[in-house]
Design a protein around this motif. Structure first.
Motif, short mmCIF file in Angstrom:
data_model
loop_
_atom_site.label_atom_id
_atom_site.label_comp_id
_atom_site.label_asym_id
_atom_site.label_seq_id
_atom_site.Cartn_x
_atom_site.Cartn_y
_atom_site.Cartn_z
N UNK A 70 -0.46 12.07 -2.29
CA UNK A 70 -1.80 10.59 -2.85
C UNK A 70 -2.84 10.57 -1.51
N UNK A 71 -4.10 10.45 -2.93
CA UNK A 71 -5.22 10.36 -2.22
C UNK A 71 -5.48 9.29 -1.14
N UNK A 72 -4.50 8.56 -1.35
CA UNK A 72 -4.30 7.30 -0.20
C UNK A 72 -3.55 6.87 0.93
N UNK A 73 -3.13 8.50 1.82
CA UNK A 73 -2.26 8.69 2.75
C UNK A 73 -2.90 8.44 3.61
N UNK A 74 -3.27 7.49 4.79
CA UNK A 74 -3.88 6.52 5.18
C UNK A 74 -3.15 7.12 6.38
N UNK A 75 -2.02 8.05 6.65
CA UNK A 75 -1.37 8.63 8.38
C UNK A 75 -2.01 9.84 8.83
N UNK A 76 -2.97 10.50 8.05
CA UNK A 76 -4.01 10.93 8.51
C UNK A 76 -3.21 12.49 9.66
N UNK A 77 -1.99 13.14 8.60
CA UNK A 77 -1.37 13.85 9.68
C UNK A 77 -2.25 14.76 8.85
N UNK A 115 0.82 -0.75 -0.03
CA UNK A 115 -0.14 0.00 0.03
C UNK A 115 0.65 1.25 -0.17
N UNK A 116 -0.03 2.22 -0.43
CA UNK A 116 1.09 4.04 -0.35
C UNK A 116 2.14 3.59 -0.77
#
Length: 304
Positions: free
Chosen positions: A172-179, A14-15
């Motif tokens: 990226x629209x899939x940045x999962x970090x939420x920062x 991922x990412x």
């Protein structure tokens, strides 16, 4: 690239990892993805199921397979590095570990840090620490990577290894970090953003260039640590300005704090990275200010 490579990618589906795999396939390489089955690899890649923390599971899944290069996206601790070194010695001509800027977390330098600021051979390794405890490992992320680098470097010429010290990744629209979402929400509501009283800038890398660099590194032959970072350190203020451009009517309010938790991209220490070695090896990163607006737009759902 003169001929296709047999590449094993461990984890990382991922990412950055999924972009790396896609690039390798597009370039015509033969790609195998090894993970615990949490997600299937894209079409065209072979899939192996194994727990990389379990040496028997790992060797069983690999069988007699050998690779031109192994790109390890999920080596976080010295224990994992010990297993990797034992299992892949003799199975690959080159091993590339994705490391992190956090290995420099004990530094405080006004000048961008070159790789020699942290020589893996000088890092003490303690395998008896509770590395298998997820809470401990997460709290000691930078130290785990430091010690993993040290273990891999100990393989010497018999285990050719490069460690890619990745800057903070954006885009990226899939940045999962939420920062970035953290900043967007506070700007939308006007809630103060906690920053250190002395807030240092940091180095970053665009997600697409991070994947491109790893794919490029897989086909090279250099060893040792290399910084993967865009020129142009960014401050929290610059990041928030870029985020605010996508939050109509929002307000950026900072709250300086002497001690305690601060926002995700705020730093009391200065440990930005120098990218001269990567450039000297033949890879040029784009200045961060050129891609920052696009990266923020993608992550906040306003990219094109």
């Amino acid at each position: 690239m003169e001929k296709p490579l047999d590449v094993l990618v461990i984890g990382g589906n991922r990412y950055v990892g999924k972009r790396l795999i896609a690039r390798l396939l597009t370039e015509g390489h033969r790609v195998t993805v090894l993970n615990r089955g949490s997600s299937p690899p894209p079409a065209g890649a072979e899939h192996l199921l194994a727990d990389r923390d379990d040496e028997r599971s790992l060797t069983g899944a690999l069988g007699s397979r050998a690779y031109d290069v192994v790109v390890d996206q999920v080596c976080y601790t010295p224990r994992q590095a010990v297993i990797a070194r034992r299992v892949f010695a003799g199975r690959t001509r080159r091993y590339v570990m994705t490391s992190t800027v956090e290995v420099y977390e004990y530094e405080d330098s006004p000048a961008p840090l070159r790789e020699e600021a942290l020589a893996p051979a000088t890092v003490p390794v303690d395998l008896d620490l509770p590395w298998d405890d997820p809470v401990f490992a997460e709290a000691h992320y930078g130290e785990g990577k430091r010690q993993a680098e040290a273990v891999l470097a100990g393989g010497g010429a018999a285990f050719p290894c490069a460690t890619v010290r990745m800057a903070h990744v954006l885009g990226g629209d899939d940045d999962f970090t939420g920062r970035l979402a953290h900043y967007a929400e506070r700007i939308r509501t006007g809630e103060p953003i906690a920053v250190p009283t002395v807030n240092r800038p940091a180095t970053y890398v665009y997600v697409e260039e991070a994947a491109r660099f790893l794919a490029w590194a897989a086909g090279e032959d250099f060893t040792g640590p290399v910084n993967a970072a865009a020129p142009g350190a960014l401050s929290t203020e610059e990041l928030c300005e870029a985020v605010a451009a996508h939050v109509p009517g929002g307000r950026v309010v900072f709250r300086p704090v002497r001690v305690g938790e601060v926002s995700p991209f705020s730093f009391r220490r200065s440990y930005g990275m120098d990218g001269a070695r990567a450039a000297g090896l033949g890879f040029g990163f784009t200045d961060a200010r050129r891609w920052l607006p696009r990266a923020v737009a993608e992550t906040l759902g306003k990219g094109d």
